[in-house]
Enzyme design. Structure first.
Site, PDB file in Angstrom:
ATOM      1  N   LYS A  13       0.825  -1.214   0.000  1.00  0.00           N
ATOM      2  CA  LYS A  13       0.000   0.000   0.000  1.00  0.00           C
ATOM      3  C   LYS A  13       0.859   1.264   0.000  1.00  0.00           C
ATOM      4  CE  LYS A  13      -1.997  -1.169   3.891  1.00  0.00           C
ATOM      5  NZ  LYS A  13      -1.296  -2.441   4.208  1.00  0.00           N
ATOM      6  N   ARG A  87      -9.596   0.724   8.912  1.00  0.00           N
ATOM      7  CA  ARG A  87      -9.248  -0.653   9.258  1.00  0.00           C
ATOM      8  C   ARG A  87     -10.375  -1.355  10.008  1.00  0.00           C
ATOM      9  NH1 ARG A  87      -3.342   0.229   8.953  1.00  0.00           N
ATOM     10  NH2 ARG A  87      -2.217  -1.695   9.329  1.00  0.00           N
ATOM     11  N   ARG A 126      11.591  -5.682   4.899  1.00  0.00           N
ATOM     12  CA  ARG A 126      11.315  -4.248   4.676  1.00  0.00           C
ATOM     13  C   ARG A 126      12.241  -3.332   5.469  1.00  0.00           C
ATOM     14  NH1 ARG A 126       5.275  -2.027   5.334  1.00  0.00           N
ATOM     15  NH2 ARG A 126       5.333  -3.051   7.374  1.00  0.00           N
ATOM     16  N   ARG A 160      11.251  -1.226  11.139  1.00  0.00           N
ATOM     17  CA  ARG A 160      10.174  -1.005  12.096  1.00  0.00           C
ATOM     18  C   ARG A 160      10.214  -2.040  13.218  1.00  0.00           C
ATOM     19  NH1 ARG A 160       4.864  -0.205   8.482  1.00  0.00           N
ATOM     20  NH2 ARG A 160       4.017  -1.331  10.263  1.00  0.00           N
ATOM     21  N   ARG A 171      -0.781  -8.968  13.583  1.00  0.00           N
ATOM     22  CA  ARG A 171      -1.299  -7.985  12.607  1.00  0.00           C
ATOM     23  C   ARG A 171      -2.146  -8.666  11.536  1.00  0.00           C
ATOM     24  NH1 ARG A 171       4.330  -5.778  11.329  1.00  0.00           N
ATOM     25  NH2 ARG A 171       3.420  -4.515   9.667  1.00  0.00           N
TER      26      ARG A 171
HETATM   27  P1  ADP Z   1       1.265  -1.995   7.640  1.00  0.00           P
HETATM   28  O1  ADP Z   1       2.326  -1.323   6.826  1.00  0.00           O
HETATM   29  O2  ADP Z   1       1.750  -3.237   8.295  1.00  0.00           O
HETATM   30  O3  ADP Z   1      -0.037  -2.173   6.936  1.00  0.00           O
HETATM   31  P2  ADP Z   1       0.731   0.467   9.140  1.00  0.00           P
HETATM   32  O4  ADP Z   1       1.979   1.233   9.012  1.00  0.00           O
HETATM   33  O5  ADP Z   1      -0.416   0.876   8.311  1.00  0.00           O
HETATM   34  O6  ADP Z   1       1.038  -1.087   8.917  1.00  0.00           O
HETATM   35  O7  ADP Z   1       0.266   0.411  10.650  1.00  0.00           O
HETATM   36  C1  ADP Z   1       1.152   0.060  11.691  1.00  0.00           C
HETATM   37  C2  ADP Z   1       0.381  -0.058  13.009  1.00  0.00           C
HETATM   38  O8  ADP Z   1      -0.242   1.200  13.317  1.00  0.00           O
HETATM   39  C3  ADP Z   1      -0.761  -1.067  12.994  1.00  0.00           C
HETATM   40  O9  ADP Z   1      -0.329  -2.392  13.297  1.00  0.00           O
HETATM   41  C4  ADP Z   1      -1.668  -0.494  14.100  1.00  0.00           C
HETATM   42  O10 ADP Z   1      -1.147  -0.776  15.380  1.00  0.00           O
HETATM   43  C5  ADP Z   1      -1.542   1.011  13.864  1.00  0.00           C
HETATM   44  N1  ADP Z   1      -2.536   1.522  12.910  1.00  0.00           N
HETATM   45  C6  ADP Z   1      -2.283   2.096  11.692  1.00  0.00           C
HETATM   46  N2  ADP Z   1      -3.418   2.480  11.087  1.00  0.00           N
HETATM   47  C7  ADP Z   1      -4.435   2.140  11.934  1.00  0.00           C
HETATM   48  C8  ADP Z   1      -5.852   2.264  11.873  1.00  0.00           C
HETATM   49  N3  ADP Z   1      -6.472   2.801  10.806  1.00  0.00           N
HETATM   50  N4  ADP Z   1      -6.573   1.797  12.938  1.00  0.00           N
HETATM   51  C9  ADP Z   1      -5.970   1.246  14.004  1.00  0.00           C
HETATM   52  N5  ADP Z   1      -4.643   1.095  14.121  1.00  0.00           N
HETATM   53  C10 ADP Z   1      -3.869   1.544  13.107  1.00  0.00           C
HETATM   54  P1  ADP Z   2       2.274  -1.874   3.194  1.00  0.00           P
HETATM   55  O1  ADP Z   2       2.292  -0.371   3.174  1.00  0.00           O
HETATM   56  O2  ADP Z   2       1.051  -2.444   2.534  1.00  0.00           O
HETATM   57  O3  ADP Z   2       2.495  -2.459   4.542  1.00  0.00           O
HETATM   58  P2  ADP Z   2       4.849  -1.633   1.771  1.00  0.00           P
HETATM   59  O4  ADP Z   2       4.515  -0.761   0.617  1.00  0.00           O
HETATM   60  O5  ADP Z   2       5.605  -1.049   2.900  1.00  0.00           O
HETATM   61  O6  ADP Z   2       3.512  -2.374   2.297  1.00  0.00           O
HETATM   62  O7  ADP Z   2       5.656  -2.890   1.194  1.00  0.00           O
HETATM   63  C1  ADP Z   2       6.191  -3.892   2.061  1.00  0.00           C
HETATM   64  C2  ADP Z   2       7.593  -4.302   1.567  1.00  0.00           C
HETATM   65  O8  ADP Z   2       7.487  -4.998   0.324  1.00  0.00           O
HETATM   66  C3  ADP Z   2       8.546  -3.142   1.303  1.00  0.00           C
HETATM   67  O9  ADP Z   2       9.860  -3.551   1.668  1.00  0.00           O
HETATM   68  C4  ADP Z   2       8.458  -2.906  -0.210  1.00  0.00           C
HETATM   69  O10 ADP Z   2       9.684  -2.407  -0.747  1.00  0.00           O
HETATM   70  C5  ADP Z   2       8.173  -4.312  -0.727  1.00  0.00           C
HETATM   71  N1  ADP Z   2       7.245  -4.339  -1.889  1.00  0.00           N
HETATM   72  C6  ADP Z   2       6.184  -3.541  -2.120  1.00  0.00           C
HETATM   73  N2  ADP Z   2       5.550  -3.899  -3.273  1.00  0.00           N
HETATM   74  C7  ADP Z   2       6.223  -4.977  -3.752  1.00  0.00           C
HETATM   75  C8  ADP Z   2       6.068  -5.810  -4.933  1.00  0.00           C
HETATM   76  N3  ADP Z   2       5.070  -5.617  -5.796  1.00  0.00           N
HETATM   77  N4  ADP Z   2       6.956  -6.806  -5.102  1.00  0.00           N
HETATM   78  C9  ADP Z   2       7.969  -7.012  -4.214  1.00  0.00           C
HETATM   79  N5  ADP Z   2       8.155  -6.273  -3.100  1.00  0.00           N
HETATM   80  C10 ADP Z   2       7.310  -5.256  -2.863  1.00  0.00           C
END
Ligand code: ADP
Ligand code: ADP
Ligand code: ZN
Length: 213
Positions: A13, A87, A126, A160, A171
């Site tokens: 995302k 979420r 990541r 992270r 998660r």
């Molecule tokens: P990911 O990249 O794994 O999808 P995020 O960076 O979006 O994770 O979120 C990291 C953490 O922040 C989540 O595991 C949760 O604890 C909190 N968080 C983020 N967005 C939300 C939301 N919309 N509602 C509740 N908790 C959230």
């Molecule tokens: P989210 O925001 O959904 O948690 P991220 O965009 O942070 O996910 O992506 C998670 C990890 O996977 C990062 O290290 C990113 O560089 C890698 N990544 C993202 N998209 C792809 C893809 N299409 N193929 C391989 N690796 C990816």
């Protein structure tokens, strides 16, 4: 155009949101980034959310809705990309109300589909530039020079605290229990588009562009 990128942790995302920001002048609203910023600020709210985030649980609806509400009051640019929000169903309802109050609407919800094995690989590899926020991966997106950011040239890579296997299990469970019901919710509203999130970053970007047409 206002869109949601919906998908489990590691689906890509943030990576795709940043591309849309560059290509379409859209504004990325990542509640994860906002919460990480809040926890480094040492505020009462920041301290409260830190432990919850590290455990991989969801922060309360009240807190994240408050963060989004503040940002929605600002400039909309080429539209908002909601990344990691909503979420829960309560957050989805709140977003609908906040947009309606602005006279805006949600144009598309893009569901990024990635299986659990791939999510584990993406999350455990990541890392991010601590200076400019560019995202990297040990296997899939390495910087040209090890430890040096391609974008800003700094050597401040960071990982992270919640990107470990134990927190990831929680998660994923939170995603399936509390967030995946949003797929049905938006399907019923008629603006859901599923995309295959398993290809390369370029391929997924092309799928998303198709879903936004
Ligand atoms: P990911 O990249 O794994 O999808 P995020 O960076 O979006 O994770 O979120 C990291 C953490 O922040 C989540 O595991 C949760 O604890 C909190 N968080 C983020 N967005 C939300 C939301 N919309 N509602 C509740 N908790 C959230
Ligand atoms: P989210 O925001 O959904 O948690 P991220 O965009 O942070 O996910 O992506 C998670 C990890 O996977 C990062 O290290 C990113 O560089 C890698 N990544 C993202 N998209 C792809 C893809 N299409 N193929 C391989 N690796 C990816
Ligand atoms: Zn950088």
């Amino acid at each position: 155009m206002n869109i949601i990128l919906l998908g489990p942790p590691g689906a890509g995302k943030g990576t795709q949101a940043k591309r849309l920001v560059d290509e379409r002048n859209m504004i990325q609203l990542s509640t994860g980034d906002m919460l990480r910023e809040a926890r480094t600020s040492g505020t009462e709210m920041g301290n409260k959310v830190a432990a919850i985030m590290d455990a991989g649980e969801l922060v309360t609806d009240e807190i994240v809705i408050g963060l989004i509400e503040e940002k929605l009051a600002g400039d909309a640019g080429g539209g908002f990309i909601f990344d990691g929000f909503p979420r829960t169903l309560a957050q989805a309802d709140a977003l609908g109300e906040l947009l309606a109050r602005k006279g805006a609407r949600l144009d598309r919800v893009v569901e990024m589909q990635v299986d659990d094995d791939e999510l584990v690989k993406r999350i455990t590899g990541r890392f991010t530039c601590g200076n400019c926020g560019e995202g990297y991966h040990d296997e899939f997106k390495r910087p040209k020079t090890p430890d040096v950011c391609d974008v800003c040239g700094e050597s401040q890579m960071k990982r992270r605290a919640d990107d470990n296997e134990e927190s990831l299990r929680t998660r994923l469970m939170e995603y399936y229990k509390k967030t995946s019901p949003l797929i049905g919710y938006y399907y019923a509203k008629g603006n859901l588009k599923g995309v295959n999130g398993l290809g390369s970053i370029e391929e997924v970007a092309a799928e998303i562009a198709g879903a936004l047409e």
